[in-house]
Design an enzyme around this catalytic site. Structure first.
Site, mmCIF file in Angstrom:
data_model
loop_
_atom_site.group_PDB
_atom_site.id
_atom_site.type_symbol
_atom_site.label_atom_id
_atom_site.label_comp_id
_atom_site.label_asym_id
_atom_site.label_seq_id
_atom_site.Cartn_x
_atom_site.Cartn_y
_atom_site.Cartn_z
ATOM 1 N N SER A 70 3.439 5.435 -8.810
ATOM 2 C CA SER A 70 2.219 4.760 -8.365
ATOM 3 C C SER A 70 1.240 5.764 -7.766
ATOM 4 O O SER A 70 0.639 6.522 -8.496
ATOM 5 C CB SER A 70 2.489 3.607 -7.399
ATOM 6 O OG SER A 70 1.315 2.812 -7.310
ATOM 7 N N HIS A 75 -6.794 9.437 4.165
ATOM 8 C CA HIS A 75 -8.147 9.546 4.705
ATOM 9 C C HIS A 75 -8.008 10.131 6.105
ATOM 10 O O HIS A 75 -7.188 9.656 6.892
ATOM 11 C CB HIS A 75 -8.838 8.182 4.775
ATOM 12 C CG HIS A 75 -8.874 7.484 3.458
ATOM 13 N ND1 HIS A 75 -9.774 7.818 2.469
ATOM 14 C CD2 HIS A 75 -8.100 6.502 2.954
ATOM 15 C CE1 HIS A 75 -9.559 7.049 1.413
ATOM 16 N NE2 HIS A 75 -8.539 6.242 1.687
ATOM 17 N N CYS A 90 6.884 2.291 -7.259
ATOM 18 C CA CYS A 90 7.624 1.250 -7.967
ATOM 19 C C CYS A 90 9.134 1.470 -7.852
ATOM 20 O O CYS A 90 9.908 0.725 -8.425
ATOM 21 C CB CYS A 90 7.205 1.178 -9.433
ATOM 22 S SG CYS A 90 7.604 2.651 -10.384
#
Length: 141
Positions: A70, A75, A90
């Site tokens: 995935s 940030h 996953c």
């Protein structure tokens, strides 16, 4: 495992300013983390510096890396000594190891950690899913 997979969300406070402010450090973090937690990186990390727009104190570094399982994103807000990281996969992974790596890399123990399982009805095995769906539908008739 039931569903699509685990999602680890980490918010960090009082983190190392120099690390948070460095495109190179964030790139290195995203480049190395997948292998360290048993994931498969399928592209180089994409990392960029944001100037903060209307709120200059909100400048920081953001980035993500796509993994076969995935993605991982980050940030940072250096002026606030804050970061947020998402690891979505996953497949199961060692969340405790991921948290320890994050603590060490960003130089903080002050973390908020949340986890959830995504896609709880995701058909992991289409044959099993079809038989369950068929059985449920036959009870409705």
């Amino acid at each position: 495992m039931i569903g699509f997979g685990p999602h680890l969300m980490v918010d960090g406070y009082e983190a190392n300013y120099e690390t948070l402010a460095s495109v190179e450090a964030i790139t290195e973090f995203l480049d190395n983390l997948p292998k360290e937690i048993g994931m498969t990186k399928i592209m180089p990390p994409y990392v960029f510096k944001y100037d903060g727009g209307d709120k200059p104190e909100d400048w920081g570094v953001s980035g993500f890396v796509i993994i076969a399982e995935s993605h991982i994103s980050i940030h940072t807000f250096p002026e606030k000594q804050y970061f947020s990281i998402d690891i979505f996969s996953c497949k199961e992974f060692d969340m405790d190891k991921a948290v320890e790596i994050i603590k060490e890399y960003f130089g903080t123990d002050k973390l908020e950690i949340r986890t959830t399982n995504r896609g709880t009805e995701f058909p992991r095995d289409i044959g099993i899913a079809a038989s369950i769906t068929g059985a449920q539908r036959s009870r409705l008739v």
